[in-house]
Write a protein that holds these residues in place. Structure first.
Motif, PDB file in Angstrom:
ATOM      1  N   LYS A 253       0.818  -1.212   0.000  1.00  0.00           N
ATOM      2  CA  LYS A 253       0.000   0.000   0.000  1.00  0.00           C
ATOM      3  C   LYS A 253       0.854   1.264   0.000  1.00  0.00           C
ATOM      4  O   LYS A 253       0.394   2.327  -0.444  1.00  0.00           O
ATOM      5  CB  LYS A 253      -0.951  -0.006   1.193  1.00  0.00           C
ATOM      6  CG  LYS A 253      -0.249   0.093   2.547  1.00  0.00           C
ATOM      7  CD  LYS A 253      -1.269   0.114   3.689  1.00  0.00           C
ATOM      8  CE  LYS A 253      -0.573   0.299   5.042  1.00  0.00           C
ATOM      9  NZ  LYS A 253      -1.549   0.324   6.151  1.00  0.00           N
ATOM     10  N   LYS A 254       2.115   1.157   0.442  1.00  0.00           N
ATOM     11  CA  LYS A 254       2.971   2.344   0.497  1.00  0.00           C
ATOM     12  C   LYS A 254       3.369   2.856  -0.876  1.00  0.00           C
ATOM     13  O   LYS A 254       3.847   3.988  -1.001  1.00  0.00           O
ATOM     14  CB  LYS A 254       4.224   2.046   1.327  1.00  0.00           C
ATOM     15  CG  LYS A 254       3.948   1.867   2.808  1.00  0.00           C
ATOM     16  CD  LYS A 254       5.236   1.659   3.588  1.00  0.00           C
ATOM     17  CE  LYS A 254       4.950   1.510   5.084  1.00  0.00           C
ATOM     18  NZ  LYS A 254       6.217   1.303   5.865  1.00  0.00           N
ATOM     19  N   ILE A 255       3.204   2.029  -1.926  1.00  0.00           N
ATOM     20  CA  ILE A 255       3.532   2.527  -3.265  1.00  0.00           C
ATOM     21  C   ILE A 255       2.305   3.155  -3.927  1.00  0.00           C
ATOM     22  O   ILE A 255       2.403   3.693  -5.020  1.00  0.00           O
ATOM     23  CB  ILE A 255       4.105   1.415  -4.172  1.00  0.00           C
ATOM     24  CG1 ILE A 255       3.019   0.418  -4.594  1.00  0.00           C
ATOM     25  CG2 ILE A 255       5.254   0.701  -3.500  1.00  0.00           C
ATOM     26  CD1 ILE A 255       3.472  -0.575  -5.642  1.00  0.00           C
ATOM     27  N   LEU A 256       1.153   3.084  -3.265  1.00  0.00           N
ATOM     28  CA  LEU A 256      -0.065   3.679  -3.796  1.00  0.00           C
ATOM     29  C   LEU A 256      -0.287   5.062  -3.194  1.00  0.00           C
ATOM     30  O   LEU A 256       0.132   5.338  -2.065  1.00  0.00           O
ATOM     31  CB  LEU A 256      -1.274   2.793  -3.476  1.00  0.00           C
ATOM     32  CG  LEU A 256      -1.223   1.347  -3.980  1.00  0.00           C
ATOM     33  CD1 LEU A 256      -2.465   0.597  -3.500  1.00  0.00           C
ATOM     34  CD2 LEU A 256      -1.118   1.304  -5.493  1.00  0.00           C
ATOM     35  N   ASP A 257      -0.941   5.914  -3.960  1.00  0.00           N
ATOM     36  CA  ASP A 257      -1.309   7.225  -3.416  1.00  0.00           C
ATOM     37  C   ASP A 257      -2.237   7.034  -2.222  1.00  0.00           C
ATOM     38  O   ASP A 257      -3.082   6.131  -2.213  1.00  0.00           O
ATOM     39  CB  ASP A 257      -2.011   8.063  -4.483  1.00  0.00           C
ATOM     40  CG  ASP A 257      -1.068   8.474  -5.604  1.00  0.00           C
ATOM     41  OD1 ASP A 257       0.157   8.468  -5.374  1.00  0.00           O
ATOM     42  OD2 ASP A 257      -1.566   8.754  -6.716  1.00  0.00           O
ATOM     43  N   LYS A 258      -2.109   7.878  -1.231  1.00  0.00           N
ATOM     44  CA  LYS A 258      -2.909   7.745  -0.007  1.00  0.00           C
ATOM     45  C   LYS A 258      -4.391   7.822  -0.311  1.00  0.00           C
ATOM     46  O   LYS A 258      -5.194   7.071   0.261  1.00  0.00           O
ATOM     47  CB  LYS A 258      -2.514   8.827   0.999  1.00  0.00           C
ATOM     48  CG  LYS A 258      -1.143   8.611   1.630  1.00  0.00           C
ATOM     49  CD  LYS A 258      -0.864   9.669   2.695  1.00  0.00           C
ATOM     50  CE  LYS A 258       0.494   9.421   3.358  1.00  0.00           C
ATOM     51  NZ  LYS A 258       0.797  10.461   4.385  1.00  0.00           N
ATOM     52  N   GLN A 259      -4.779   8.733  -1.214  1.00  0.00           N
ATOM     53  CA  GLN A 259      -6.196   8.858  -1.546  1.00  0.00           C
ATOM     54  C   GLN A 259      -6.718   7.578  -2.176  1.00  0.00           C
ATOM     55  O   GLN A 259      -7.830   7.125  -1.884  1.00  0.00           O
ATOM     56  CB  GLN A 259      -6.414  10.036  -2.505  1.00  0.00           C
ATOM     57  CG  GLN A 259      -7.875  10.291  -2.845  1.00  0.00           C
ATOM     58  CD  GLN A 259      -8.694  10.634  -1.606  1.00  0.00           C
ATOM     59  OE1 GLN A 259      -8.376  11.569  -0.874  1.00  0.00           O
ATOM     60  NE2 GLN A 259      -9.763   9.871  -1.358  1.00  0.00           N
ATOM     61  N   LEU A 260      -5.913   6.958  -3.038  1.00  0.00           N
ATOM     62  CA  LEU A 260      -6.325   5.717  -3.686  1.00  0.00           C
ATOM     63  C   LEU A 260      -6.508   4.609  -2.660  1.00  0.00           C
ATOM     64  O   LEU A 260      -7.513   3.880  -2.703  1.00  0.00           O
ATOM     65  CB  LEU A 260      -5.287   5.291  -4.729  1.00  0.00           C
ATOM     66  CG  LEU A 260      -5.516   3.925  -5.389  1.00  0.00           C
ATOM     67  CD1 LEU A 260      -6.862   3.879  -6.092  1.00  0.00           C
ATOM     68  CD2 LEU A 260      -4.387   3.594  -6.356  1.00  0.00           C
ATOM     69  N   TRP A 261      -5.574   4.480  -1.736  1.00  0.00           N
ATOM     70  CA  TRP A 261      -5.696   3.425  -0.730  1.00  0.00           C
ATOM     71  C   TRP A 261      -6.921   3.670   0.165  1.00  0.00           C
ATOM     72  O   TRP A 261      -7.652   2.728   0.504  1.00  0.00           O
ATOM     73  CB  TRP A 261      -4.435   3.309   0.109  1.00  0.00           C
ATOM     74  CG  TRP A 261      -4.532   2.246   1.161  1.00  0.00           C
ATOM     75  CD1 TRP A 261      -4.489   2.402   2.516  1.00  0.00           C
ATOM     76  CD2 TRP A 261      -4.723   0.841   0.939  1.00  0.00           C
ATOM     77  NE1 TRP A 261      -4.645   1.202   3.162  1.00  0.00           N
ATOM     78  CE2 TRP A 261      -4.786   0.222   2.210  1.00  0.00           C
ATOM     79  CE3 TRP A 261      -4.852   0.054  -0.186  1.00  0.00           C
ATOM     80  CZ2 TRP A 261      -4.971  -1.148   2.380  1.00  0.00           C
ATOM     81  CZ3 TRP A 261      -5.037  -1.314  -0.035  1.00  0.00           C
ATOM     82  CH2 TRP A 261      -5.088  -1.905   1.238  1.00  0.00           C
ATOM     83  N   ASN A 262      -7.159   4.918   0.542  1.00  0.00           N
ATOM     84  CA  ASN A 262      -8.340   5.229   1.350  1.00  0.00           C
ATOM     85  C   ASN A 262      -9.632   4.904   0.591  1.00  0.00           C
ATOM     86  O   ASN A 262     -10.593   4.376   1.154  1.00  0.00           O
ATOM     87  CB  ASN A 262      -8.334   6.708   1.754  1.00  0.00           C
ATOM     88  CG  ASN A 262      -7.288   7.011   2.821  1.00  0.00           C
ATOM     89  OD1 ASN A 262      -6.895   6.116   3.591  1.00  0.00           O
ATOM     90  ND2 ASN A 262      -6.818   8.243   2.866  1.00  0.00           N
ATOM     91  N   ASP A 263      -9.636   5.194  -0.715  1.00  0.00           N
ATOM     92  CA  ASP A 263     -10.812   4.892  -1.520  1.00  0.00           C
ATOM     93  C   ASP A 263     -11.020   3.386  -1.659  1.00  0.00           C
ATOM     94  O   ASP A 263     -12.163   2.898  -1.687  1.00  0.00           O
ATOM     95  CB  ASP A 263     -10.675   5.518  -2.913  1.00  0.00           C
ATOM     96  CG  ASP A 263     -10.902   7.028  -2.881  1.00  0.00           C
ATOM     97  OD1 ASP A 263     -11.515   7.505  -1.915  1.00  0.00           O
ATOM     98  OD2 ASP A 263     -10.453   7.705  -3.824  1.00  0.00           O
ATOM     99  N   LEU A 264      -9.936   2.634  -1.739  1.00  0.00           N
ATOM    100  CA  LEU A 264     -10.056   1.180  -1.826  1.00  0.00           C
ATOM    101  C   LEU A 264     -10.632   0.605  -0.533  1.00  0.00           C
ATOM    102  O   LEU A 264     -11.456  -0.317  -0.559  1.00  0.00           O
ATOM    103  CB  LEU A 264      -8.694   0.548  -2.145  1.00  0.00           C
ATOM    104  CG  LEU A 264      -8.209   0.697  -3.595  1.00  0.00           C
ATOM    105  CD1 LEU A 264      -6.768   0.227  -3.726  1.00  0.00           C
ATOM    106  CD2 LEU A 264      -9.112  -0.088  -4.548  1.00  0.00           C
ATOM    107  N   LYS A 265     -10.189   1.143   0.603  1.00  0.00           N
ATOM    108  CA  LYS A 265     -10.749   0.690   1.883  1.00  0.00           C
ATOM    109  C   LYS A 265     -12.227   1.025   1.973  1.00  0.00           C
ATOM    110  O   LYS A 265     -13.037   0.208   2.441  1.00  0.00           O
ATOM    111  CB  LYS A 265      -9.970   1.322   3.042  1.00  0.00           C
ATOM    112  CG  LYS A 265      -8.559   0.784   3.202  1.00  0.00           C
ATOM    113  CD  LYS A 265      -7.931   1.243   4.511  1.00  0.00           C
ATOM    114  CE  LYS A 265      -7.733   2.733   4.550  1.00  0.00           C
ATOM    115  NZ  LYS A 265      -7.068   3.163   5.811  1.00  0.00           N
ATOM    116  N   GLN A 266     -12.581   2.218   1.514  1.00  0.00           N
ATOM    117  CA  GLN A 266     -13.995   2.597   1.503  1.00  0.00           C
ATOM    118  C   GLN A 266     -14.793   1.662   0.581  1.00  0.00           C
ATOM    119  O   GLN A 266     -15.903   1.240   0.906  1.00  0.00           O
ATOM    120  CB  GLN A 266     -14.130   4.051   1.017  1.00  0.00           C
ATOM    121  CG  GLN A 266     -15.580   4.499   0.814  1.00  0.00           C
ATOM    122  CD  GLN A 266     -15.661   5.874   0.179  1.00  0.00           C
ATOM    123  OE1 GLN A 266     -15.013   6.803   0.630  1.00  0.00           O
ATOM    124  NE2 GLN A 266     -16.454   5.995  -0.891  1.00  0.00           N
TER     125      GLN A 266
END
Length: 492
Positions: A253-266
């Motif tokens: 997850k550290k190679i992904l943009d923070k917004q993208l990871w948050n959206d994936l969790k959502q």
């Protein structure tokens, strides 16, 4: 009205090229051979030469020298004649020469010639392109000048992604080639697999990364992210299942943009709620369109074997050490008989196959899913024995059968058994056929009423006798669920 005299103009410029008294450029190519030319012509015709000549200093005689040691004299001679006269002669030229010429044209930024040679290769040399798949595919990405070939190969790869993604040299694929594939909307791979291959490629570009992911530092993740910065935008993240997001993506997850990871969790919790990240559409699955009416079978139309099986059998016919690819198999398999379509009696076999040579019999064993078969280079005739050194029998990889088995004839005197002799009452017959005495036998041991000889009646068996190795682990009799006979026709 305008009169155009291009032939004479071309001839005059070719004469200028051959004039050795007024040149001001020397081009040195492979093997120290030199060509002379004129800077104004080179700059006018080639953006590459325009840039090169601006960066090269003249000697005391006002002559500039350019080194191009990677190009042969035959190729460069053709390039110069095109630059001066607009003529390329390809009569009797080998395909590799045309390909090398295209690569050189791309390097010299001769756009018109490059595109013409690309189309020529695609339209007339597609078999060569496919049989040299890896070499050509990697070469065209050394420069971004070959869009037609890029589309040609990507169309193949989207249907057969294993050609690239499962290749031994996948990790050395150029970044531009990988990005080009990730952009394809119809790439026939699960999105999580695409993610895994992309991560594998990125890690290979950073050999110093620890093998244990738990030992990675922030700097390690940054290095991977940098290597994949052109690739990551083309992953269809929201087409990956929740379980795979958690198990496959979360560790990186550290190679992904923070917004993208948050959206994936959502997305995992409330998949119907709108997200801020860009959501790429799902890749489209290729659906084979069937014609309204089929009157003839295609070149290889089998209810039992795959194209990969056909390539493997073709390899055995030619005694090759490495299996043919799907695109350079030199044989066409023409269906002669199919049991489920034509019937399973010995009479049917002789009606359909008598006189045919170079045939492959394919058998699907009832109840086991085994695929057995044999290759007969001889003509099927109602004789006792066919003698040949080139026949073989086999068991093909299928389902639980992990590896194919090839068994070549050992005693050529008893290679092919093909007998169908009626007794004086025209009722009892020795009605069977096969390979060796017993190695692959289709039909009963003893004479039977003709109409009752049916391959679905538990009358077939395999027992090693005249071939190298057995193709079954049992000598028990079996019934045939379906079988096919193909005529093998050389196409290249």
């Amino acid at each position: 009205m305008a009169f155009k005299f291009f032939d004479k103009l071309s001839q005059n410029f070719i004469e200028l090229l051959n004039d050795k008294d007024d040149y001001n450029v020397i081009i040195k190519i492979k093997n120290e051979k030199s060509f002379t030319a004129h800077s104004n012509v080179l700059k006018c015709r080639s953006p590459y030469f325009r840039k090169e000549l601006e960066n090269v200093t003249s000697n005391k005689n006002n002559i500039k020298t350019i080194n191009k040691r990677n190009i042969s004299d035959q190729i460069f001679d053709s390039i110069l004649k095109y630059i001066y006269g607009g003529i390329i002669k390809l009569e009797n030229a080998e395909t590799i020469f045309i390909f090398d010429l295209m690569m050189a044209a791309g390097e010299f930024e001769l756009e018109e010639l490059t595109e013409k040679l690309e189309i020529l290769l695609i339209e007339t040399k597609s078999s060569w392109l496919k049989s040299h798949f890896s070499q050509v595919y990697r070469s065209i990405f050394s420069k971004n000048n070959f869009k037609a070939l890029e589309n040609f190969f990507n169309d193949i790869i989207t249907k057969h992604p294993s050609l690239i993604f499962d290749a031994d040299d996948f990790n050395s694929l150029q970044e531009s080639a990988l990005v080009s594939l990730l952009k394809q909307d119809n790439l026939q791979l699960e999105e999580v697999k695409i993610w895994e291959y992309t991560i594998k490629w990125g890690i290979a570009q950073n050999p110093a990364l620890p093998t244990n992911l738990e030992e990675w530092t922030n700097e390690n993740f940054t290095a991977l992210k940098t290597s994949l910065q052109q690739c990551l935008p083309y992953i269809r993240y929201f087409q990956i299942s929740g379980a795979d997001i958690w198990n496959k993506l979360k560790p990186y997850k550290k190679i992904l943009d923070k917004q993208l990871w948050n959206d994936l969790k959502q997305y995992l919790v409330v998949p119907d709620q709108q997200v801020k990240s860009k959501v790429l559409p799902p890749r489209t699955a290729l659906v084979q369109k069937l014609p309204v009416r089929i009157t003839e079978p295609p070149k290889l139309f089998s209810a039992i074997i795959t194209y990969e099986h056909a390539a493997e059998i073709s390899t055995w016919i030619d005694h090759k050490s490495s299996i043919y690819s799907l695109f350079n198999t030199p044989y066409q398999f023409e269906l002669i008989l199919r049991g489920s379509r034509d019937g399973f009696t010995i009479r049917t076999f002789w009606d359909k196959c008598h006189g045919h040579f170079d045939t492959v019999i394919i058998i699907k064993v009832e109840g086991t899913n085994e695929i057995l078969g044999g290759y007969n280079p001889l003509s099927w005739r109602k004789e006792w024995w066919g003698k040949t050194k080139n026949s073989f029998i086999f068991s093909l990889k299928n389902g639980n059968v992990r590896n194919s088995i090839l068994s070549r004839v050992k005693d050529s005197q008893y290679a092919i058994w093909s007998q169908n002799i009626t007794n004086r009452f025209s009722l009892i017959q020795d009605s069977n056929l096969g390979f060796g005495h017993n190695d692959l036998r289709m039909g009963p041991d003893r004479g039977n009423i003709f109409e009752h000889v049916d391959f679905t009646d538990n009358v077939c068996y395999c027992a090693k006798s005249d071939y190298e190795i057995p193709i079954r682990t049992t000598t028990d009799k079996f019934s045939i669920e379906d079988y096919e006979v193909f005529k093998v026709i050389k196409t290249s």
